[in-house]
Design an enzyme around this catalytic site. Structure first.
Site, PDB file in Angstrom:
ATOM      1  NE  ARG A 298      -2.802   0.474   3.411  1.00  0.00           N
ATOM      2  CZ  ARG A 298      -2.068   0.711   4.506  1.00  0.00           C
ATOM      3  NH1 ARG A 298      -1.361   1.831   4.594  1.00  0.00           N
ATOM      4  NH2 ARG A 298      -2.041  -0.146   5.500  1.00  0.00           N
TER       5      ARG A 298
ATOM      6  CE1 TYR B 189     -17.490  11.331 -15.603  1.00  0.00           C
ATOM      7  CE2 TYR B 189     -16.225  11.438 -13.579  1.00  0.00           C
ATOM      8  CZ  TYR B 189     -17.018  10.730 -14.462  1.00  0.00           C
ATOM      9  OH  TYR B 189     -17.333   9.436 -14.198  1.00  0.00           O
TER      10      TYR B 189
ATOM     11  CG  ASP C 192      -9.750  15.930 -14.846  1.00  0.00           C
ATOM     12  OD1 ASP C 192      -9.049  15.345 -15.697  1.00  0.00           O
ATOM     13  OD2 ASP C 192     -10.763  15.430 -14.337  1.00  0.00           O
TER      14      ASP C 192
ATOM     15  CE  LYS D   1     -12.797   7.741 -18.720  1.00  0.00           C
ATOM     16  NZ  LYS D   1     -12.730   8.084 -17.353  1.00  0.00           N
TER      17      LYS D   1
HETATM   18  C1  LIG Z   1     -12.489  14.316 -17.032  1.00  0.00           C
HETATM   19  C2  LIG Z   1     -12.618  13.156 -16.092  1.00  0.00           C
HETATM   20  N1  LIG Z   1     -12.074  13.234 -14.863  1.00  0.00           N
HETATM   21  C3  LIG Z   1     -12.181  12.219 -13.978  1.00  0.00           C
HETATM   22  C4  LIG Z   1     -12.874  11.067 -14.281  1.00  0.00           C
HETATM   23  C5  LIG Z   1     -13.005   9.983 -13.240  1.00  0.00           C
HETATM   24  O1  LIG Z   1     -12.130   8.945 -13.506  1.00  0.00           O
HETATM   25  P1  LIG Z   1     -12.409   7.396 -13.144  1.00  0.00           P
HETATM   26  O2  LIG Z   1     -13.605   6.970 -13.925  1.00  0.00           O
HETATM   27  O3  LIG Z   1     -11.127   6.728 -13.560  1.00  0.00           O
HETATM   28  O4  LIG Z   1     -12.642   7.340 -11.668  1.00  0.00           O
HETATM   29  C6  LIG Z   1     -13.436  10.927 -15.544  1.00  0.00           C
HETATM   30  C7  LIG Z   1     -14.181   9.691 -15.887  1.00  0.00           C
HETATM   31  O5  LIG Z   1     -14.884   9.626 -16.877  1.00  0.00           O
HETATM   32  C8  LIG Z   1     -13.324  12.005 -16.472  1.00  0.00           C
HETATM   33  O6  LIG Z   1     -13.873  11.947 -17.693  1.00  0.00           O
END
Ligand SMILES: Cc1ncc(COP(=O)(O)O)c(C=O)c1O
Length: 379
Positions: free
Chosen positions: A49, A102, A174, A199
């Site tokens: 961890r 998001y 992000d 992604k």
């Molecule tokens: C722009 C963005 N940030 C964060 C996330 C969250 O990521 P995760 O689905 O890996 O938890 C997503 C998921 O679609 C996203 O599109």
């Protein structure tokens, strides 16, 4: 050393294994490590961890490709977000978030963090003055997505970094939609970069993961402490898959961008499409800023369909090569209806998305096949 992006993606944190010469970091499927006497750790490893060599390889590579001091890998993008926010915020603090963030990020603020005393406010992050005006004395973080999900809005990272720093707040970006190949927020003044590595970084729709990259070693240390204390780490198999994806990010992104440009061309002249949202279009309100801070404009394209919600849903149901599904950034093309799918949790909130919106994650298949599929679906 001033190595190029591709070199870093393939080699940073990935020295050949000292025992066997294996050119790819092995999957260390292990939870604990033999100590050479009490407190005598080998290479710093005591419990997976806290640290695991496969995860370390990914974390070092992520830090290198984002130009940051410290990278940390998590079980998902949302786990990374939660760890960041609970590291830097305390009850009473306030965060500015994009008014088209998001949906899962919005849900984290609205349904989880708010109950613990961290308030949030959606703001139009494409407008630096509006963000400056929304800052309060208790604002701890300005949270930015650029491009945004799903409206492909653009925020001026350098402009917002100075707003944040003037206010004694952190700028968190992000960078999921752009990927570190197209955009490196730390070089533009961001304090921390967030990724859903699920992604583009992973790139093959075969692993869920998240990452934080801190600009400073000091913030990196605090985040690493909380990563261990909170425990939402990436496992070694997931870290290995993510790192394998990251090696080819540059070539994949070039093809994603090539194909997206072809798709945009088709949609822009299609009579059933009322608006195409893509930062590469000169008429996009964020085009100039995007051109300044991004290498190219990415593989995500959204568009609005004449005929409203039902027509948009119909297009999503009609494509064959564009697979109907959530998520994005993989080699295969995906289509979705944000209002009913990824952003359903924002319904009725200021972040609600237009009902006639369709979002595409343009993959790296043969461009002509993608165009034929979309033309057929649009009718
Ligand atoms: C722009 C963005 N940030 C964060 C996330 C969250 O990521 P995760 O689905 O890996 O938890 C997503 C998921 O679609 C996203 O599109």
């Amino acid at each position: 050393m001033n190595e190029g992006f591709e070199t870093l993606a393939i080699h940073a944190g990935q020295e050949p294994d000292p025992h066997t010469g294996a050119v790819v970091p092995p999957i260390y499927a292990v939870s604990t490590y033999k100590q050479d006497g009490v407190g005598g750790l080998r290479a710093g490893y005591e419990y997976s961890r806290s640290a695991n060599p496969t995860r370390t390889a990914l974390e070092e590579c992520l830090a290198a490709v984002e130009g940051g001091a410290r990278g940390l890998a998590f079980a998902s993008g949302l786990a990374a977000e939660d760890t960041l926010l609970r590291t830097v915020c305390a009850p009473g603090d306030h965060v500015l978030i994009p008014d088209d963030a998001y949906g899962g990020t919005f849900r984290l603020f609205a349904k989880v963090l708010e109950r613990w005393g961290v308030s949030y406010e959606p703001v139009s992050i494409g407008d630096v003055d509006a963000v400056r005006a929304a800052v309060r004395p208790e604002t701890k973080v300005i949270w930015v997505e650029t491009p945004t999900n799903p409206l492909l809005g653009i925020a001026d990272i350098a402009g917002l970094a100075s707003v944040a720093h003037d206010a004694g707040a952190l700028l968190a970006v992000d960078n999921t939609f752009a990927s570190p190949y197209l955009q490196q927020p730390i070089g533009l003044g961001a304090d921390v970069v967030v990724h859903s590595t699920t992604k583009y970084v992973g790139g093959h729709s075969d692993v869920v993961g998240g990452a934080l990259v801190a600009a400073s070693a000091e913030l990196g240390e605090r985040l690493a402490y909380h990563q261990n204390a909170m425990g939402a780490v990436a496992g070694p198999f997931d870290a290995w898959l993510t790192l394998r994806g990251l090696k080819t990010l540059a070539v994949r992104m070039e093809r994603h961008c090539d194909n997206a440009e072809r798709v945009v061309e088709l949609l822009a002249s299609h009579p059933k499409v009322t608006q195409v949202l893509y930062p590469g279009l000169p008429e996009h309100p964020g085009h100039e800023v995007a051109a300044k801070q991004m290498r190219r404009f990415g593989g995500m394209v959204s568009f609005r369909v004449a005929g409203g919600e039902q027509a948009a849903v119909e297009v999503c149901n009609q494509t064959k090569l564009f697979t109907l599904g959530e998520s994005l950034g993989g080699v295969e093309s995906l289509i979705e209806h944000p209002g009913r799918m990824t952003h359903a949790s924002a319904a009725g909130s200021p972040l609600e998305v237009p009902a006639d919106l369709v979002r595409l994650s343009v993959g790296i298949e043969t461009a002509d096949d993608l165009l034929a599929d979309l033309s057929r679906a649009l009718g």
